[in-house]
Design a protein around this motif. Structure first.
Motif, PDB file in Angstrom:
ATOM      1  N   UNK A   1       0.850  -1.189   0.000  1.00  0.00           N
ATOM      2  CA  UNK A   1       0.000   0.000   0.000  1.00  0.00           C
ATOM      3  C   UNK A   1       0.886   1.239   0.000  1.00  0.00           C
ATOM      4  N   UNK A   2       0.726   2.063  -1.014  1.00  0.00           N
ATOM      5  CA  UNK A   2       1.504   3.294  -1.116  1.00  0.00           C
ATOM      6  C   UNK A   2       0.582   4.454  -1.442  1.00  0.00           C
ATOM      7  N   UNK A   3       1.012   5.648  -1.052  1.00  0.00           N
ATOM      8  CA  UNK A   3       0.192   6.838  -1.309  1.00  0.00           C
ATOM      9  C   UNK A   3       0.908   7.754  -2.279  1.00  0.00           C
ATOM     10  N   UNK A   4       0.178   8.187  -3.297  1.00  0.00           N
ATOM     11  CA  UNK A   4       0.686   9.113  -4.306  1.00  0.00           C
ATOM     12  C   UNK A   4       0.153  10.500  -3.975  1.00  0.00           C
ATOM     13  N   UNK A   5       1.011  11.315  -3.386  1.00  0.00           N
ATOM     14  CA  UNK A   5       0.556  12.641  -2.958  1.00  0.00           C
ATOM     15  C   UNK A   5       0.218  13.543  -4.140  1.00  0.00           C
ATOM     16  N   UNK A   6       0.930  13.382  -5.237  1.00  0.00           N
ATOM     17  CA  UNK A   6       0.699  14.243  -6.393  1.00  0.00           C
ATOM     18  C   UNK A   6      -0.704  14.042  -6.958  1.00  0.00           C
ATOM     19  N   UNK A   7      -1.104  12.758  -7.076  1.00  0.00           N
ATOM     20  CA  UNK A   7      -2.433  12.449  -7.631  1.00  0.00           C
ATOM     21  C   UNK A   7      -3.487  12.250  -6.551  1.00  0.00           C
ATOM     22  N   UNK A   8      -3.052  12.282  -5.313  1.00  0.00           N
ATOM     23  CA  UNK A   8      -3.971  12.099  -4.181  1.00  0.00           C
ATOM     24  C   UNK A   8      -4.752  10.790  -4.298  1.00  0.00           C
ATOM     25  N   UNK A   9      -3.989   9.726  -4.481  1.00  0.00           N
ATOM     26  CA  UNK A   9      -4.624   8.413  -4.546  1.00  0.00           C
ATOM     27  C   UNK A   9      -3.656   7.362  -3.998  1.00  0.00           C
ATOM     28  N   UNK A  10      -4.221   6.202  -3.711  1.00  0.00           N
ATOM     29  CA  UNK A  10      -3.438   5.089  -3.177  1.00  0.00           C
ATOM     30  C   UNK A  10      -3.204   4.058  -4.276  1.00  0.00           C
ATOM     31  N   UNK A  11      -2.079   3.378  -4.173  1.00  0.00           N
ATOM     32  CA  UNK A  11      -1.779   2.268  -5.061  1.00  0.00           C
ATOM     33  C   UNK A  11      -1.695   0.999  -4.219  1.00  0.00           C
ATOM     34  N   UNK A  12      -2.544   0.039  -4.535  1.00  0.00           N
ATOM     35  CA  UNK A  12      -2.611  -1.216  -3.804  1.00  0.00           C
ATOM     36  C   UNK A  12      -2.027  -2.321  -4.677  1.00  0.00           C
ATOM     37  N   UNK A  13      -1.003  -2.991  -4.160  1.00  0.00           N
ATOM     38  CA  UNK A  13      -0.405  -4.107  -4.898  1.00  0.00           C
ATOM     39  C   UNK A  13      -1.069  -5.410  -4.467  1.00  0.00           C
ATOM     40  N   UNK A  14      -1.604  -6.151  -5.426  1.00  0.00           N
ATOM     41  CA  UNK A  14      -2.301  -7.392  -5.109  1.00  0.00           C
ATOM     42  C   UNK A  14      -1.329  -8.564  -5.104  1.00  0.00           C
ATOM     43  N   UNK A  15      -1.828  -9.700  -4.647  1.00  0.00           N
ATOM     44  CA  UNK A  15      -1.011 -10.912  -4.600  1.00  0.00           C
ATOM     45  C   UNK A  15      -0.646 -11.392  -5.999  1.00  0.00           C
ATOM     46  N   UNK A  16      -1.367 -10.923  -7.021  1.00  0.00           N
ATOM     47  CA  UNK A  16      -1.064 -11.277  -8.406  1.00  0.00           C
ATOM     48  C   UNK A  16      -0.156 -10.243  -9.068  1.00  0.00           C
ATOM     49  N   UNK A  17       0.448  -9.397  -8.233  1.00  0.00           N
ATOM     50  CA  UNK A  17       1.389  -8.368  -8.689  1.00  0.00           C
ATOM     51  C   UNK A  17       0.740  -7.344  -9.613  1.00  0.00           C
ATOM     52  N   UNK A  18      -0.538  -7.147  -9.438  1.00  0.00           N
ATOM     53  CA  UNK A  18      -1.237  -6.091 -10.153  1.00  0.00           C
ATOM     54  C   UNK A  18      -1.395  -4.892  -9.227  1.00  0.00           C
ATOM     55  N   UNK A  19      -1.640  -3.740  -9.815  1.00  0.00           N
ATOM     56  CA  UNK A  19      -1.803  -2.516  -9.035  1.00  0.00           C
ATOM     57  C   UNK A  19      -3.212  -1.981  -9.216  1.00  0.00           C
ATOM     58  N   UNK A  20      -3.861  -1.708  -8.108  1.00  0.00           N
ATOM     59  CA  UNK A  20      -5.193  -1.110  -8.094  1.00  0.00           C
ATOM     60  C   UNK A  20      -5.076   0.258  -7.447  1.00  0.00           C
TER      61      UNK A  20
ATOM     62  N   UNK B   1      -4.329  12.200   5.042  1.00  0.00           N
ATOM     63  CA  UNK B   1      -4.658  11.435   3.843  1.00  0.00           C
ATOM     64  C   UNK B   1      -5.890  10.580   4.111  1.00  0.00           C
ATOM     65  N   UNK B   2      -6.529  10.138   3.032  1.00  0.00           N
ATOM     66  CA  UNK B   2      -7.817   9.440   3.156  1.00  0.00           C
ATOM     67  C   UNK B   2      -7.622   7.944   3.406  1.00  0.00           C
TER      68      UNK B   2
END
Length: 403
Positions: free
Chosen positions: A121-140, A357-358
């Motif tokens: 779980x990482x936060x992108x301050x520039x875009x104000x959104x979170x990036x979630x890495x799944x067990x299948x190595x995908x990003x949501x 942050x949200x």
């Protein structure tokens, strides 16, 4: 890439409570919410643990459940009164599971759980959104995230950490979270259970019913109380003073004192006393394990009082670690946006938000704001009330309410 509005990490009772409360306030938000859990279903781990420990009914009274209507479970149980247990109409396990399944069906939440574990779980301050890495190595990506994924990691006693796992058969030393009574064959075996909480009681009764002899060992006396914490913590009687307390360290002390470690219900303790009278069960109080060695197909356990116990199995019913260090998902967030912590618990905003942050936190990690019942079903309701208020009005910011 499509960006989710609200991502809920976890699909247990806290997550279900939050989603149901949010949809009650914003009925058209089904498509804006997704929960993530490797099982792909609601309450999978909850139901597994109750079945594995053969727990007949909940410890929480009938008004505590995920539905916003506190009387909904009682109405659901009108034709099944035999599944309510004294005192205070504690719902039977199957009744509660059927009720939650009913809530999922009627609220059309069957397809809201994505069958993925979130590994990062990482936060992108520039875009104000979170990036979630799944067990299948995908990003949501998600605009807002609620962490509602359990009560922590298994807490092992210090003497168990030093035992090499290759030195004994893996099923002979287990944490209570690993034991499944449905898969054990214990007739004629001796089981040592370390711990004094309700989980240790369920494990002991399950082993005894299979024909095992059991020793329950606790560093203090076994004692009974109906609930994890005094019912006064469910309302203003005790929470008024807690919420007004400006010192976070004092709040932490109030939380730990109120829960006071593990306890048994009066009913379970009464069953254990009966087994103790037959000689099948020994209750060893005020006893601290110093070491355990696997020798000649059994354990030799040495205690601080020079007592030595031989056993075929050891089950550590020693609870869980609830702190941010036990949540790998919070590691990068804590590095990006450090916030104050008290003995591992984060100092969140009034709406259970991580700084500015949200990201919202439910469960035991929210104990400094919710109180001693934060990890319980009642705590799920209290946390949902606060978080839903923020999610429904995303620009409304609540500052810290204590210093």
């Amino acid at each position: 890439m499509k960006v989710l509005d609200i991502a809920v990490i976890g699909a247990g009772p806290h997550a279900l409570t939050l989603v149901l409360h949010l949809l009650q306030k914003r009925r058209g938000w089904h498509d804006r919410i997704r929960a993530f859990d490797p099982s792909g279903t609601w309450l999978h781990q909850w139901q597994h643990q109750f079945a594995a420990l053969q727990i007949p009914h909940l410890r929480s009274p009938i008004v505590h459940h995920p539905c916003p209507n506190p009387f909904a479970l009682r109405q659901f149980a009108e034709l099944r009164p035999e599944e309510l247990h004294a005192p205070y109409d504690l719902p039977g396990t199957q009744l509660f599971n059927d009720f939650c399944d009913h809530l999922v069906q009627t609220s059309q939440l069957q397809d809201q759980v994505v069958p993925e574990a979130i590994r990062g779980l990482e936060y992108d301050r520039l875009r104000r959104r979170f990036h979630l890495q799944t067990s299948q190595r995908e990003t949501v990506s998600a605009k807002r995230v609620v962490l509602a994924c359990g009560g922590g990691t298994a807490a092992w006693p210090h003497w168990a950490k030093g035992i090499q796992q290759s030195s004994y058969p893996p099923d002979r030393l287990q944490h209570s979270s690993q034991v499944d009574l449905r898969e054990t064959k214990l007739s004629g075996q001796h089981v040592l259970i370390v711990g004094s909480g309700l989980t240790s009681g369920h494990l002991a009764i399950g082993a005894l019913r299979q024909g095992a002899t059991v020793t329950m060992l606790a560093r203090r006396s076994f004692y009974a109380k109906l609930f994890d914490a005094d019912p006064g913590w469910l309302g203003p009687k005790l929470l008024r003073g807690f919420n007004a307390e400006p010192c976070w360290q004092t709040r932490w002390h109030q939380v730990t004192t109120a829960r006071n470690g593990g306890s048994l219900t009066p009913t379970v303790l009464r069953h254990l006393r009966r087994y103790a009278k037959t000689g099948q069960l020994q209750l060893q109080e005020n006893c601290i394990v110093q070491s355990a060695r696997w020798q000649e197909n059994h354990w030799n356990i040495s205690c601080h009082n020079e007592k030595v116990i031989q056993s075929d199995y050891i089950w550590a019913a020693t609870g869980s670690n609830i702190n941010i260090s036990s949540q790998p998902l919070l590691k990068s967030i804590a590095e990006q946006l450090p916030i104050q912590t008290i003995n591992g618990l984060p100092v969140l905003t009034q709406n259970l938000r991580w700084g500015d942050i949200e990201l919202y936190i439910m469960g035991g990690l929210a104990a400094l704001q919710i109180g001693p019942t934060a990890r319980n079903l009642s705590g799920a309701r209290m946390a949902s009330d606060r978080i839903v208020d923020a999610l429904a009005k995303p620009r409304r910011y609540q500052p810290l309410i204590a210093a």
